[in-house]
Scaffold this motif. Sequence first.
Motif, short mmCIF file in Angstrom:
data_model
loop_
_atom_site.label_atom_id
_atom_site.label_comp_id
_atom_site.label_asym_id
_atom_site.label_seq_id
_atom_site.Cartn_x
_atom_site.Cartn_y
_atom_site.Cartn_z
N SER A 176 -1.93 8.50 6.63
CA SER A 176 -0.62 8.31 5.98
C SER A 176 -0.01 9.65 5.60
O SER A 176 1.20 9.86 5.76
N ARG A 177 -0.83 10.60 5.12
CA ARG A 177 -0.31 11.93 4.80
C ARG A 177 0.13 12.65 6.07
O ARG A 177 1.14 13.36 6.08
N ASP A 178 -0.63 12.46 7.14
CA ASP A 178 -0.28 13.09 8.41
C ASP A 178 1.05 12.56 8.92
O ASP A 178 1.90 13.33 9.39
N PRO A 184 10.60 4.92 9.15
CA PRO A 184 10.76 4.03 10.31
C PRO A 184 11.03 4.73 11.64
O PRO A 184 11.15 4.05 12.66
N LEU A 185 11.11 6.07 11.69
CA LEU A 185 11.56 6.75 12.91
C LEU A 185 10.74 6.34 14.12
O LEU A 185 11.29 6.02 15.18
N TYR A 186 9.42 6.36 14.01
CA TYR A 186 8.55 6.01 15.12
C TYR A 186 7.99 4.60 15.00
O TYR A 186 7.04 4.24 15.70
N SER A 187 8.57 3.80 14.11
CA SER A 187 8.16 2.39 13.95
C SER A 187 6.68 2.24 13.62
O SER A 187 5.98 1.37 14.15
N LEU A 188 6.19 3.08 12.71
CA LEU A 188 4.76 3.08 12.37
C LEU A 188 4.39 2.08 11.28
O LEU A 188 3.20 1.94 10.97
N GLY A 189 5.36 1.40 10.69
CA GLY A 189 5.04 0.46 9.61
C GLY A 189 4.05 -0.60 10.05
O GLY A 189 3.07 -0.90 9.34
N GLY A 190 4.26 -1.17 11.23
CA GLY A 190 3.33 -2.17 11.74
C GLY A 190 1.98 -1.59 12.09
O GLY A 190 0.96 -2.29 12.01
N ASP A 191 1.95 -0.32 12.48
CA ASP A 191 0.68 0.34 12.78
C ASP A 191 -0.20 0.42 11.53
O ASP A 191 -1.38 0.06 11.55
N ALA A 231 3.44 11.23 7.09
CA ALA A 231 4.49 11.72 6.19
C ALA A 231 4.87 13.16 6.53
O ALA A 231 6.05 13.54 6.50
N ARG A 232 3.87 13.97 6.86
CA ARG A 232 4.14 15.36 7.26
C ARG A 232 4.95 15.39 8.55
O ARG A 232 5.88 16.19 8.71
N THR A 233 4.63 14.53 9.48
CA THR A 233 5.31 14.48 10.77
C THR A 233 6.76 14.02 10.64
O THR A 233 7.65 14.51 11.35
N LEU A 234 7.01 13.10 9.71
CA LEU A 234 8.31 12.42 9.66
C LEU A 234 9.21 12.92 8.55
O LEU A 234 10.23 12.29 8.27
N SER A 235 8.87 14.02 7.91
CA SER A 235 9.75 14.61 6.90
C SER A 235 10.32 15.93 7.42
O SER A 235 9.77 16.53 8.36
N SER A 236 11.43 16.36 6.82
CA SER A 236 12.04 17.67 7.13
C SER A 236 12.45 17.80 8.59
O SER A 236 12.35 18.87 9.19
N ASN A 237 12.94 16.69 9.18
CA ASN A 237 13.35 16.71 10.58
C ASN A 237 14.86 16.79 10.76
O ASN A 237 15.35 16.79 11.90
N ALA A 269 0.84 -1.20 0.00
CA ALA A 269 0.00 0.00 0.00
C ALA A 269 0.87 1.24 0.00
O ALA A 269 0.88 2.02 -0.95
N PHE A 270 1.64 1.46 1.08
CA PHE A 270 2.53 2.62 1.18
C PHE A 270 3.51 2.38 2.32
O PHE A 270 3.34 1.48 3.14
N PHE A 271 4.55 3.19 2.37
CA PHE A 271 5.50 3.14 3.48
C PHE A 271 5.96 4.55 3.76
O PHE A 271 6.38 5.27 2.84
N VAL A 272 5.88 4.98 5.02
CA VAL A 272 6.16 6.37 5.36
C VAL A 272 7.59 6.55 5.83
O VAL A 272 8.43 7.13 5.14
#
Length: 611
Positions: A401-403, A354-361, A405-411, A349-352
Amino acid sequence: MLFRSPAQLICVELLLIDLRASVTSPMESPSPTNENYDVVICGGGMAGLTIARQLKREIADVRVAVVERSTRPLPEACHKVGESSVELSSHYLGEVLGLRTYLDETHLHKNGLRFFTGGGATPLSKRPEIGPAEFPIVPSFQIDRGRFETDMREFVEEAGVDLLEGLSVRELHMSEDGSPHRVTLSDGRSLNARWLVDASGRGRLVSKRLGLRQPSPNKASSAWFRIEGELRIADLVSKSETAWHARDVDGNRWQSTVHLVGEGYWVWIIVLATGHTSIGIVADHEHHPFNTYNREDRANAWLQKHEPQLAAYLEDKPREDFRVMHNYSYLSERCFDSRQRWACVGEAAFFVDPLYSLGGDFLGMVNCYAVRIIREDLAGVAAEKRHAVADLLEETILLLSRDAARTLSSNGKIFPHSDVLGAKLWWDFFNYWSFMCGHFFQRIHEEDVETLQTFLAMGEKYYDLNTTAQTILETWGALKSEPGAKKSFVPMPMFPSVLAKQHVALLEKLDAPATLAKMTRDLETGRELVTEALAHALRDLGPEKAATLRAKLEGKTPLGQAAAERFANDALPRRERVGRLPEIGRDLERALGRKNGKVPLAALWDPPPSI
């Protein structure tokens, strides 16, 4: 003489060999057969196996086949990356799939996420630490993927799933007229499926066919490997650093997913139940070109430059494997289609990120949404109702998923600064526990259309507030000139605090109205938290840079009247000012410390932000 040259003779002999092989090898030329299933799952990794188990648990007599290229035994410790689970995925595996006892007995309990900021030029004992001071009440796990997927294959076979190992999908015929989909396998068999589930990972069989991939704002890559033995984070710090070691009262710091963070990168250290340790580099393209760590020798040199203490420890440790993934993040236009009866799950489907380990979520959420849609189709629920539910569930997961991606980019510019990262973690965790976990733990995805619409609208409000929060944090990190830390250790979550209460509240069982009421209250608390993060940023940046931050916030979701009152009260005497702070504002100030307290916020932002 029948053949004019030795070459002709050789060609004929090779042809005869091929003909004999085609007769004696049924895998190459089988007799055609058709097998009928309710659901055919293309891919038997974590996503495919978990949805197969869930289907068998929730739908009586459902006929499920899983097609998987690899065969057992799968190697432990060196099989796949993605070992770290967090609250939502652990709830999915433990409660929805009924694997809690298995996880307790077979995999490691995880002591949350732990961050050491500032970059590797500073000794680890001197780097600010952000992480749990006590073992979390809400469980999560470090999962050895090889062991887990081997065991899951046995579990699904015992449940009655047809697991077709050693086979790949040769061809997909996706029906558009209501007839079954047809999946042709590498052995020539043809499977008919009412529902097609793509769990092929980055192969993305359906997504590629339909052109569903969407770009992600997160531009980053990764390299990882495993070593034999447990690398406990304390192994990198001299025993003479007694104060540092004394912070780990219960001796379980090593059970965290450890992040060593610096500008534009983080390095994970995850100890597994098999006695191995997983180590990975994740770096954004702005600061760290992929070709500086995309081979084992380059990765070693990269670690020597950026995390020398870790590199020195690893110097004589042989790598069990070495793998890379370039530009790993992507989103999707669709995840499932109830009209055409297909679904994409897991990385298909998609992958955002791994910083917060959300893949399994996201794997767990998409699985649950897809299973509901499949279950209602097989039960004969009216098409109009099914499609309305499916459309709302898809809108919800794509919003999340967009949320993320917004959280985990540009950090990249946030990572070196413990105060900025600390504020970010406070907000990101609060946001995650409030809506995404709250929505899933209370099984809102099983509610009716009207309720789903209401919660989707609530999710959009959280999304808008998160956009404002991330803009504040990113701008603060980018404008900050030097790393600064008032605290050597920031407990996350801190006890007692609003954030700790929010974490424990995940264990409460609420109905949909009570969940919505809680999310509404939490949204107001979230505005208070983001306002306090803004106050910390303004004080740290000073008057000149505050104007740049304000310009970045033009057009973003306003923080409300409470923010205006918060700024006005800032000039009051300390006791009165603190007394008027919201509880979560006092918590954040206790956690991170207070900078430049003599400069009132009204002098940094006039007029103050309001509705």
